[in-house]
Design an enzyme around this catalytic site. Structure first.
Site, short mmCIF file in Angstrom:
data_model
loop_
_atom_site.label_atom_id
_atom_site.label_comp_id
_atom_site.label_asym_id
_atom_site.label_seq_id
_atom_site.Cartn_x
_atom_site.Cartn_y
_atom_site.Cartn_z
N GLU A 198 0.81 -1.22 0.00
CA GLU A 198 0.00 0.00 0.00
C GLU A 198 0.85 1.27 0.00
O GLU A 198 0.59 2.19 -0.77
CB GLU A 198 -0.93 0.01 1.23
CG GLU A 198 -2.11 -0.93 1.13
CD GLU A 198 -3.16 -0.43 0.15
OE1 GLU A 198 -3.08 0.75 -0.27
OE2 GLU A 198 -4.04 -1.20 -0.22
N SER A 199 1.83 1.35 0.88
CA SER A 199 2.55 2.61 1.08
C SER A 199 4.05 2.45 1.16
O SER A 199 4.75 3.46 1.35
CB SER A 199 2.07 3.26 2.38
OG SER A 199 2.35 2.40 3.49
#
Length: 671
Positions: A122-123
């Site tokens: 995700e990040s």
């Protein structure tokens, strides 16, 4: 070195084989066997190089349990991560402060350990990562979804960046999605693509007679690669040496602890009392947008484990008056920044810069920082930094179609049952809904969609009287939509007594049930045809809209091309790409104000292809009462340079103004 020795020994074996049979080259089988021995040797060495029991990786590997989907894509992402090992190493190093906490929370909920690696996808474990669509934080929450799961967002705090709060919200959301779909790969796809999109894809697959598995769903490329990418990271973490990687070890113990405070305090003071750097503090507490920690029930102060005792000791001995450099202002109703500035003696620009706000009004309950000792009535501690934004999140989950029932033996007749909606209880702390079990007494039976039982009539008569039927109960919720399946044993038609207590004739009962099943099958077929027609109509409408947009675009381009190719009359100028009023005025030795008046231009906006009259501008001389609307970032000097006017003249025409505010009407010429 061990690998090199193994390789040399295998190659030496091949050489010896060639020497023994000078005239006969090694056969393909012999070469294949040698390569297999080499691979087996390398894998054995890789398995031996495992992390110890005190490693977080060893703990995670024990709970990896998501089945592999789309193996080809998994292999492709494994190759990409292996080729870009520096990125993989950087991401692993960034995860060290957070991964133990995430893995521990995942383990508490009995979720697969792969979920702990999801921020890698995700990040990349960047706490303030922001996507192009507005998702942010380790878990990439959209504002509405985050607020729905309890993540506040104010001028001083963004819960999506809070490591502790966002992890709790993300795991709540994933558990909810798993409850909807009953499959972790589909739950992860819904986390990326949205529950409504995955629900509709599942319904489409079922309508086509396909199992609603990850591979069978039609989804965008990003979602198609989402779970395979996570599984590629899982496989590398599970056995990095087999991919030629050596990942950094992470100790299986907490990196940080939570500390409870009851009063606001400067972040710099926290770092000083804990004897850590401010950068280390911000790495664990990135949710705070201002230089002050504001305590609330759902906001945790995180400090490195070894610094907690030092902080608590120094905090008890510190002077309370020196721990906060600001006052906190929280209005009880919507208040303009100008009135706050007048009350505190600060400028509007200072208030905006310090608190990271852009509007000129502060809504009720939103806290901001102001100069210390500037308030006559300080904000009560129980009314600090409230997020009053409404929860606008709405689930677009469709009603889930019934799972296709596999062909049962000839002795079984299948029914689907629909129960009353499950009652919902809400946990207001975690803002998540729980579903209570459905009572068996509320089951109402309706025929199930199957086409395999119709042909089985007389042959099933003897066994139908003794074989119970398996009924699938589907509970459909509206908000949020959930599907719960239970297995209930119900009597077959041959076992059901008639109204007067006599047993129904088995043959007649089977014929009646076959008729019901035929009617149900026809109804379902009609519903499927209707759904397909509706989808075809929607696609036709979308195609028509796309065609209309293309025609409009083509007409616009034709008009622009025609205007660009038409001859420009003398004494005029046709605006081209990159033109501004200032460079046009300089080119023709005019003033910008004259151009604006001669062509009736509002503000200083011109468009490509526009025809400007230069003759009127040359003969107009000084025109009276030319004004300009101030934009964000404008100053008197920048406006003067833009319009080729003396800055002192602008000040004289505007009552000796020295500062500008966006939206202000500024005189450029006139009396």
């Amino acid at each position: 070195m061990t690998k090199l020795k193994t390789l040399v020994s295998v190659l030496s074996g091949l050489t010896a084989l060639g020497a023994a049979h000078v005239k006969a080259a090694p056969t393909p089988d012999q070469i294949g066997m040698a390569v297999m021995q080499l691979n087996a040797s390398l894998l054995q060495q890789a398995k031996a190089q495992t992390f110890g029991s005190g490693s977080l990786w060893a703990s995670l590997r024990q709970n990896f349990r998501i089945g592999e989907v789309n193996s080809e894509l998994v292999r492709r992402h494994e190759s990409k991560f292996t080729a870009n090992r520096s990125y993989f190493d950087r991401t692993i190093n960034r995860s060290k402060p957070y991964l133990f906490h995430i893995a521990n929370e995942v383990k508490k909920r009995n979720m697969p350990a792969e979920i702990a690696l999801l921020p890698f996808i995700e990040s990349a474990f960047v706490t303030k990562a922001k996507s192009h669509v507005g998702a942010s934080g380790l878990w990439q929450f959209m504002p509405a979804t985050g607020r729905h799961y309890g993540l506040e967002r104010t001028a001083l705090y963004d819960g999506r960046h809070d490591v502790y709060a966002a992890t709790d919200a993300a795991l709540n959301y994933l558990q909810y999605l798993h409850g909807l779909f009953g499959d972790w790969s589909l739950a992860l796809a819904a986390y990326n693509w949205g529950e409504g999109n995955v629900g509709r894809a599942v319904n489409r697959a079922r309508a086509q007679g396909l199992e609603p598995t990850y591979e069978n769903l039609r989804m965008p490329n990003e979602t198609r690669n989402y779970v395979p990418k996570l599984l590629a990271v899982r496989n590398i973490v599970a056995n990095p040496q087999s991919f030629g990687l050596n990942i950094s070890d992470i100790v299986n113990r907490p990196y940080f602890q939570t500390v409870h405070l009851d009063k606001p305090i400067d972040q710099a003071a926290i770092a000083r009392l804990a004897n850590i750097s401010e950068s280390e503090f911000l790495a664990l507490n990135p949710g705070f947008n201002a230089p002050v920690f504001i305590p609330k029930a759902n906001r945790k102060l995180l400090l490195p484990t070894e610094a907690v005792a030092t902080f608590e000791r120094n905090y008890r001995n510190a002077d309370p008056g020196g721990l906060l450099s600001w006052d906190i202002y929280t209005p009880f109703s919507n208040t303009s920044l100008s009135s706050i500035a007048a009350e505190t003696g600060m400028s509007i620009a200072e208030l905006k810069r310090l608190n990271g706000i852009s509007s000129n009004t502060l809504s009720a309950g939103r806290s901001i920082l102001v100069a210390k000792n500037s308030l006559s009535n300080p904000t009560p501690q129980n009314f600090i930094d409230i997020d009053n934004s409404p929860d606008t999140y709405q689930s677009d989950m469709p009603t889930m179609a019934a799972m296709p029932v596999k062909a049962a033996p000839a002795t079984q007749i299948n029914f689907a049952s629909r129960s009353e909606p499950a009652t919902q209880t809400t946990d207001f702390v975690r803002q998540t809904a729980s579903v209570e079990p459905v009572k068996a007494a509320t089951v109402v039976q309706t025929p199930v969609i199957t086409e395999t039982v119709i042909a089985q009539t007389v042959a099933a008569t003897q066994t139908a009287a003794t074989t119970p039927d398996i009924t699938t109960v589907t509970v459909v919720r509206n908000e949020p939509v959930q599907t719960v399946a239970e297995t209930v044993i119900t009597p077959t038609v041959a076992e059901r007594p008639s109204e007067n207590g006599e047993t129904v004739d088995p043959m007649m009962a089977l014929v009646e049930d076959s008729t019901l099943r035929l009617n149900a099958s026809e109804s379902v077929k009609a519903a499927i045809v209707q759904a397909e027609n509706a989808e075809a109509a929607a696609q036709a409408r979308a195609a028509k809209l796309a065609e209309n947009r293309a025609k409009t675009q083509k007409r616009t381009e034709t008009k622009i091309a025609r205007s660009n190719t038409s001859p420009t009359p003398a004494g005029t100028h046709r605006v081209e790409e990159g033109d501004t009023l200032f460079n046009i005025a300089q080119r023709y030795n005019l003033s910008v104000a004259d151009l604006i008046i001669a062509n009736d231009i509002k503000g200083n906006n011109i468009r490509k292809g526009q025809l400007l009259n230069l003759t009127a501008a040359q003969s107009s001389g000084r025109i009276q009462n030319v004004s300009y609307i101030v934009r964000k970032g404008d100053t008197i000097d920048s406006v003067a340079r833009r319009f080729n006017i003396d800055a002192n003249d602008i000040r004289r025409l505007n009552k000796n103004a020295h500062t500008l505010s966006p939206g202000q009407q500024l005189k450029l010429t006139g009396s």
